[in-house]
Design a protein around this motif. Structure first.
Motif, PDB file in Angstrom:
ATOM      1  N   ASP A  62      44.586  30.402 -60.578  1.00 54.05           N
ATOM      2  CA  ASP A  62      43.891  29.289 -59.921  1.00 54.05           C
ATOM      3  C   ASP A  62      42.638  29.745 -59.189  1.00 54.05           C
ATOM      4  OD1 ASP A  62      45.698  27.384 -60.854  1.00 54.05           O
ATOM      5  OD2 ASP A  62      47.086  27.809 -59.212  1.00 54.05           O
ATOM      6  N   PHE A  63      42.082  30.886 -59.651  1.00 54.52           N
ATOM      7  CA  PHE A  63      40.762  31.324 -59.188  1.00 54.52           C
ATOM      8  C   PHE A  63      40.730  31.653 -57.689  1.00 54.52           C
ATOM      9  CE2 PHE A  63      40.468  28.113 -62.557  1.00 54.52           C
ATOM     10  CZ  PHE A  63      39.903  28.855 -63.585  1.00 54.52           C
ATOM     11  N   LYS A  64      41.847  32.152 -57.146  1.00 49.53           N
ATOM     12  CA  LYS A  64      41.849  32.493 -55.711  1.00 49.53           C
ATOM     13  C   LYS A  64      41.066  33.776 -55.451  1.00 49.53           C
ATOM     14  CE  LYS A  64      46.382  32.409 -55.314  1.00 49.53           C
ATOM     15  NZ  LYS A  64      46.784  31.930 -56.661  1.00 49.53           N
ATOM     16  N   TYR A  65      41.342  34.798 -56.265  1.00 50.12           N
ATOM     17  CA  TYR A  65      40.560  36.025 -56.185  1.00 50.12           C
ATOM     18  C   TYR A  65      39.767  36.151 -57.483  1.00 50.12           C
ATOM     19  CZ  TYR A  65      39.351  40.923 -56.761  1.00 50.12           C
ATOM     20  OH  TYR A  65      38.658  42.080 -57.022  1.00 50.12           O
ATOM     21  N   LEU A  66      38.476  36.387 -57.356  1.00 54.66           N
ATOM     22  CA  LEU A  66      37.579  36.416 -58.511  1.00 54.66           C
ATOM     23  C   LEU A  66      36.959  37.797 -58.648  1.00 54.66           C
ATOM     24  CD1 LEU A  66      35.778  33.040 -57.734  1.00 54.66           C
ATOM     25  CD2 LEU A  66      37.497  33.407 -59.514  1.00 54.66           C
ATOM     26  N   PRO A  67      37.511  38.650 -59.510  1.00 53.90           N
ATOM     27  CA  PRO A  67      36.828  39.916 -59.774  1.00 53.90           C
ATOM     28  C   PRO A  67      35.444  39.637 -60.346  1.00 53.90           C
ATOM     29  CG  PRO A  67      39.014  39.865 -60.802  1.00 53.90           C
ATOM     30  CD  PRO A  67      38.703  38.470 -60.361  1.00 53.90           C
ATOM     31  N   ALA A  68      34.538  40.566 -60.145  1.00 50.92           N
ATOM     32  CA  ALA A  68      33.194  40.372 -60.704  1.00 50.92           C
ATOM     33  C   ALA A  68      33.263  40.280 -62.223  1.00 50.92           C
ATOM     34  CB  ALA A  68      32.293  41.525 -60.281  1.00 50.92           C
ATOM     35  N   GLY A 277      25.374  56.699 -56.578  1.00 51.99           N
ATOM     36  CA  GLY A 277      26.386  55.833 -55.986  1.00 51.99           C
ATOM     37  C   GLY A 277      26.754  54.694 -56.909  1.00 51.99           C
ATOM     38  N   ALA A 278      28.021  54.294 -56.857  1.00 49.10           N
ATOM     39  CA  ALA A 278      28.527  53.220 -57.711  1.00 49.10           C
ATOM     40  C   ALA A 278      29.453  52.339 -56.894  1.00 49.10           C
ATOM     41  CB  ALA A 278      29.270  53.797 -58.915  1.00 49.10           C
ATOM     42  N   CYS A 279      29.449  51.068 -57.203  1.00 48.16           N
ATOM     43  CA  CYS A 279      30.343  50.164 -56.492  1.00 48.16           C
ATOM     44  C   CYS A 279      30.778  49.034 -57.419  1.00 48.16           C
ATOM     45  CB  CYS A 279      29.672  49.578 -55.254  1.00 48.16           C
ATOM     46  SG  CYS A 279      30.849  48.724 -54.162  1.00 48.16           S
ATOM     47  N   LEU A 280      31.989  48.555 -57.191  1.00 50.19           N
ATOM     48  CA  LEU A 280      32.506  47.405 -57.930  1.00 50.19           C
ATOM     49  C   LEU A 280      32.651  46.239 -56.972  1.00 50.19           C
ATOM     50  CD1 LEU A 280      36.237  47.428 -57.844  1.00 50.19           C
ATOM     51  CD2 LEU A 280      35.182  49.666 -57.682  1.00 50.19           C
ATOM     52  N   LEU A 281      32.706  45.044 -57.516  1.00 48.77           N
ATOM     53  CA  LEU A 281      32.629  43.847 -56.696  1.00 48.77           C
ATOM     54  C   LEU A 281      33.758  42.873 -57.009  1.00 48.77           C
ATOM     55  CD1 LEU A 281      28.794  43.288 -57.148  1.00 48.77           C
ATOM     56  CD2 LEU A 281      29.912  44.307 -55.160  1.00 48.77           C
ATOM     57  N   GLY A 282      34.057  42.028 -56.056  1.00 47.04           N
ATOM     58  CA  GLY A 282      35.035  40.959 -56.217  1.00 47.04           C
ATOM     59  C   GLY A 282      34.925  40.020 -55.041  1.00 47.04           C
ATOM     60  N   SER A 283      35.416  38.795 -55.200  1.00 45.63           N
ATOM     61  CA  SER A 283      35.224  37.778 -54.166  1.00 45.63           C
ATOM     62  C   SER A 283      36.496  36.979 -53.913  1.00 45.63           C
ATOM     63  CB  SER A 283      34.104  36.810 -54.570  1.00 45.63           C
ATOM     64  OG  SER A 283      32.884  37.483 -54.766  1.00 45.63           O
ATOM     65  N   ILE A 284      36.756  36.731 -52.644  1.00 50.39           N
ATOM     66  CA  ILE A 284      37.804  35.807 -52.233  1.00 50.39           C
ATOM     67  C   ILE A 284      37.225  34.393 -52.288  1.00 50.39           C
ATOM     68  CG2 ILE A 284      39.312  35.092 -50.349  1.00 50.39           C
ATOM     69  CD1 ILE A 284      40.076  37.795 -51.539  1.00 50.39           C
ATOM     70  N   ASN A 285      37.898  33.502 -52.977  1.00 54.70           N
ATOM     71  CA  ASN A 285      37.437  32.119 -53.095  1.00 54.70           C
ATOM     72  C   ASN A 285      37.923  31.327 -51.881  1.00 54.70           C
ATOM     73  OD1 ASN A 285      36.737  29.517 -53.814  1.00 54.70           O
ATOM     74  ND2 ASN A 285      37.721  29.581 -55.816  1.00 54.70           N
ATOM     75  N   MET A 286      37.052  31.211 -50.879  1.00 50.12           N
ATOM     76  CA  MET A 286      37.425  30.558 -49.626  1.00 50.12           C
ATOM     77  C   MET A 286      37.793  29.095 -49.832  1.00 50.12           C
ATOM     78  SD  MET A 286      36.957  33.057 -47.433  1.00 50.12           S
ATOM     79  CE  MET A 286      36.631  32.484 -45.775  1.00 50.12           C
ATOM     80  N   ALA A 287      37.181  28.444 -50.815  1.00 52.40           N
ATOM     81  CA  ALA A 287      37.428  27.023 -51.040  1.00 52.40           C
ATOM     82  C   ALA A 287      38.861  26.746 -51.466  1.00 52.40           C
ATOM     83  CB  ALA A 287      36.459  26.488 -52.092  1.00 52.40           C
ATOM     84  N   ARG A 338      35.351  56.202 -53.225  1.00 50.19           N
ATOM     85  CA  ARG A 338      36.160  55.032 -53.569  1.00 50.19           C
ATOM     86  C   ARG A 338      35.622  53.749 -52.908  1.00 50.19           C
ATOM     87  NH1 ARG A 338      40.354  57.065 -56.467  1.00 50.19           N
ATOM     88  NH2 ARG A 338      41.256  54.977 -56.647  1.00 50.19           N
ATOM     89  N   ARG A 339      34.295  53.581 -52.964  1.00 46.50           N
ATOM     90  CA  ARG A 339      33.650  52.379 -52.443  1.00 46.50           C
ATOM     91  C   ARG A 339      34.121  51.142 -53.207  1.00 46.50           C
ATOM     92  NH1 ARG A 339      28.832  55.231 -51.177  1.00 46.50           N
ATOM     93  NH2 ARG A 339      27.639  54.273 -49.467  1.00 46.50           N
ATOM     94  N   ILE A 340      34.358  50.069 -52.489  1.00 47.19           N
ATOM     95  CA  ILE A 340      34.555  48.764 -53.108  1.00 47.19           C
ATOM     96  C   ILE A 340      33.726  47.743 -52.331  1.00 47.19           C
ATOM     97  CG2 ILE A 340      36.865  49.344 -53.941  1.00 47.19           C
ATOM     98  CD1 ILE A 340      38.011  47.558 -51.747  1.00 47.19           C
ATOM     99  N   GLY A 341      33.473  46.621 -52.974  1.00 46.77           N
ATOM    100  CA  GLY A 341      32.662  45.575 -52.332  1.00 46.77           C
ATOM    101  C   GLY A 341      33.366  44.235 -52.417  1.00 46.77           C
ATOM    102  N   LEU A 342      34.322  44.014 -51.517  1.00 49.30           N
ATOM    103  CA  LEU A 342      35.038  42.740 -51.487  1.00 49.30           C
ATOM    104  C   LEU A 342      34.244  41.735 -50.656  1.00 49.30           C
ATOM    105  CD1 LEU A 342      37.601  41.105 -52.147  1.00 49.30           C
ATOM    106  CD2 LEU A 342      38.569  41.930 -49.988  1.00 49.30           C
ATOM    107  N   GLY A 343      33.987  40.583 -51.259  1.00 49.31           N
ATOM    108  CA  GLY A 343      33.229  39.554 -50.557  1.00 49.31           C
ATOM    109  C   GLY A 343      33.889  38.201 -50.674  1.00 49.31           C
TER     110      GLY A 343
END
Length: 769
Positions: A62-68, A277-287, A338-343
């Motif tokens: 249900d799209f709660k967590y959205l990996p990049a 440097g390298a980083c991966l991304l993902g987002s919490i769907n606040m809505a 082990r950088r990550i970019g959670l947004g």
């Protein structure tokens, strides 16, 4: 029942994220299969994969967590692509050999799907002496042109063009040329550009002091800091670039300032990174986390947020071990830190659901609280991972906790880190989410305000008929579902009506708890005064932002789409060159609508076409190019191409080009970009003179043949009028609205500046990934 709440969401999934065989046959039958594929892949690195696979699936459902997008498209497919979004390449040496070694590394990285950043401040300025060759240096901008040409030839991750960021220090002697480089609309189009602004420079701007431009200890020029600042501001006011990055602030706040120095960012600026440097991304769907929306009891579910963040951190940490890397140096850098970019995404929608006006002081305070909760949950989850799997290899407790960012972290979190270590050196970032926000049901993107409440999208069906789809913002659709035809409350605001300083307030509120940076666009009205425009950047500096990107629509940058308040619909018009049909449009109508296809068209039994003979100088055999056309709603458009030669050295690439171009043609939309891209390819061995013109490569010659065919059938109005080759085209008004350039993916004129990058609202395409 479908998991998708809107047709566009399912179309985005099918086009960008659905796993398919090489012939297009779906492997992911439904989006649930996509979630299962990702969950299984990321759980595979766990000691007990079965224990985590279900937990990961629940986070994705249900799209709660959205990996990049790169994770969603690539995880579990066994394809040779990286799951990392962001790379900053190695330091560019000030030598010819070293520069071209870096160019090769850039090509390898983009080939696997990574967006890259480079600091060109290390290259000596134009006119400086070059020892041993009795010549003057050509300067960093000339080498940026080479990077730009290379990037045009690389198709990254199968569907995205490479994206690049170029930075230059504010004290480099070529900084004045760097600032105005993109005033030429045909130059450096594959780059986003930003100036690295230092604390001493900002102090000199505020005090009215002098500023030296220096390289290798030699002062090349002295000028007033305010004059240089005004030059940056004027270029950005006129051309939307360069952006500014407050580089000293970034390094002071960096958790890893004890073991790295940052001089560049990824293409959208949300990831300041050291060399390799390298980083991966993902987002919490606040809505998706607001309970009882639009009621007196509406609130974000704090427990659900904490649990979801912890799961997302674990999944992202696993990506470090599951991903491929274009270069060994990138893999080593990623595993050492082990950088990550959670947004987040859907922030504006979540604020609307709890009754807050985006940009208000109350909304900024709520954003601060939510971002604080996410940061706490992320850092504590990473501490738990450190207990289980160990801290990142370069962890040093005292040095880590002495950084600027950790000074403001909660005492209990700091003590947990001191006692147990932490698995991930940095954890939070606000990335561009234009495509994944559409995929999740058109939630508001990142921390941006809602761009438009609704707009109409026209789709061409296989039988040539047209249908209209209304694309509605997620929160607006929820309001309709709950309240029917009740008018939207006054606190509903959008990007067009929001004051620029309200944008800054929201960015600053989020930045406090983001340990990397934020990809955000501050929309400014076209008629904003230059002094008021400069105030936006100074406010960003004064309020603690790490950078600033603005967009002021005008005849040069292109205009954002007009939004009708009576009818929530985006208005746009077609650009019609003199004496011809709209350049590259699929179908035109009296309203000048852009129409594009919902899926590839089937091939009829018979097609009309033409065959062209191409004789490349010094080649024994000619190349024969056949282009067949399809009639769609009364208009002729290219459908397929066949490229043949008796020269067996040409066999592999002619077959590959035949298949790739034919696939592009069959997707529909404005496909004239194929011409422009082929014509831009240069052969390092040299080109040839053909019919009085210099052609840089045999591929460029093929592009010229395709262009002539498009002109002959009326698909293209004339030579040089294809997509991206006519940057000075007039902006045409429609009912008070204006439009800018067409989307290079679907051809619609629905581009918006979001999170620092032009993004298509119709198909989600963005140069920045």
């Amino acid at each position: 029942m479908s998991h998708f709440t809107a047709p566009i969401a399912e179309q985005i999934w099918d086009m960008k994220y659905r796993f398919k065989q090489a012939d297009g046959t779906p492997i992911d039958v439904s989006v649930a299969d996509t979630w299962q594929r990702i969950a299984k892949s990321l759980a595979a690195v766990e000691a007990d994969p079965q224990a985590w696979e279900g937990k990961f699936y629940d986070a994705l459902a249900d799209f709660k967590y959205l990996p990049a997008g790169r994770i969603t498209a690539g995880a579990g497919t066994a394809r040779s692509v990286t799951l990392f979004n962001c790379f900053v390449m190695g330091t560019v040496p000030d030598s010819m050999g070293g520069i071209f070694d870096m160019l090769k590394e850039a090509a390898l990285t983009m080939q696997q799907g990574g967006g890259i950043g480079y600091d060109f401040s290390t290259i000596r300025p134009k006119g400086a002496s070059v020892l041993g060759v009795a010549a003057d240096a050509s300067g960093p901008l000339s080498f940026m042109d080479v990077w730009d040409a290379m990037c045009r030839t690389i198709m990254s991750a199968g569907s995205r063009r490479g994206a690049m960021m170029a930075t230059m220090r504010c004290d480099h002697p070529d900084i004045e040329a760097f600032i105005v480089a993109k005033s030429d609309p045909a130059r450096l189009r594959m780059f986003n550009m930003s100036v690295l602004i230092t604390d001493p420079f900002m102090a000199a701007v505020k005090s009215g002091g002098d500023w030296d431009l220096v390289f290798d200890g030699q002062v090349y020029k002295t000028l007033k800091a305010r004059d240089l600042w005004d030059a940056i501001m004027q270029s950005t006011y006129d051309y939307a670039e360069p952006g500014v990055i407050f580089i000293d602030r970034i390094n002071q706040m960096n958790n890893l300032n004890y073991c790295e120095t940052i001089a560049a960012t990824n293409p959208c600026g949300e990831q300041p990174l050291p060399p390799y440097g390298a980083c991966l991304l993902g987002s919490i769907n606040m809505a998706r986390l607001v309970s009882d929306p639009f009621s007196d009891h509406a609130k974000l579910d704090a427990d659900a947020l904490t649990d979801l963040v912890a799961t997302a951190v674990r999944m992202m940490d696993n990506v470090v071990d599951a991903s491929r890397f274009p270069l060994p140096a990138q893999q080593q850098e990623a595993k050492n830190k082990r950088r990550i970019g959670l947004g987040v995404t859907g922030l504006a929608d979540a604020l609307l659901m709890v009754g807050l006006r985006y940009g208000s002081e109350e909304a900024a305070a709520q954003t601060d609280a939510w971002m604080h909760a996410i940061a706490r949950a992320a850092y504590l989850a990473s501490v738990d991972l450190a207990k289980e799997k160990g801290a990142f290899p370069l962890f040093d407790a005292d040095a880590y906790l002495a950084s600027g960012a950790m000074q403001q972290m909660d005492t209990d979190v700091r003590e947990a880190i001191r006692t147990h270590g932490i698995r991930n050196a940095l954890l939070t970032s606000i990335a561009p989410t234009g495509t994944i926000s559409l995929y999740a049901g058109n939630v508001s993107s990142g921390i941006e305000p809602v761009f438009a409440y609704a707009y109409t999208r026209k789709v061409l069906q296989k039988d040539g008929s047209k249908t209209e789809e209304e694309v509605v913002d997620y929160a607006v659709q929820m309001w309709r579902d709950l309240k029917g035809d009740a008018p939207l409350p006054d606190y509903f605001v959008n990007a067009q009506t929001l004051a620029p300083l309200d944008h800054v307030r929201m960015q600053a509120a989020a930045q406090k708890w983001i340990d990397s940076s934020i990809s955000k666009t501050i929309n400014c009205p076209e008629d904003i005064s230059f002094d008021a425009f400069k105030e936006v950047y100074m406010a960003a500096w004064d309020q603690g932002c790490k950078g600033c990107t603005t967009y002021r629509p005008n005849d040069v940058t292109g205009s954002v789409l007009s939004v009708s308040e009576e009818k929530p619909q985006l208005l746009f018009s077609e650009n019609t060159p003199a004496g011809g049909d709209p350049a590259g449009s699929d179908v035109t109508s009296p309203g000048g609508e852009v129409i594009y296809m919902s899926e590839p068209l089937d091939r009829p039994q018979e097609l009309e076409g033409a065959t062209y003979k191409l004789k490349w100088p010094d080649s024994e055999h000619a190349i024969y190019i056949t282009i067949n056309d399809l009639i769609v709603a009364g208009h002729r458009r290219p459908f397929e191409i066949f490229i043949n030669s008796k020269n067996m050295e040409h066999f592999a690439w002619t077959v590959a080009l035949t298949r790739m171009i034919s696939a592009v043609f069959r997707r529909g939309g404005d496909v004239t970009f194929v011409v422009e891209e082929l014509k831009a390819v240069f052969d390092p061995r040299g080109g040839a003179w053909m019919q009085g013109k210099y052609v840089p490569s045999i591929l460029a010659a093929i592009g010229g043949v395709i262009e002539r065919h498009m002109v002959a059938i009326g698909f293209l109005a004339g030579e040089g009028l294809g997509l991206k080759t006519d940057p000075t085209a007039d902006v045409v008004a429609l009912q008070g609205g204006k439009r800018g350039k067409a989307c290079s993916s679907c051809g619609s004129y629905d581009l918006r500046m979001i999170e620092g990058c032009m993004t298509c609202a119709s198909c989600g395409h963005s140069k920045c990934g």
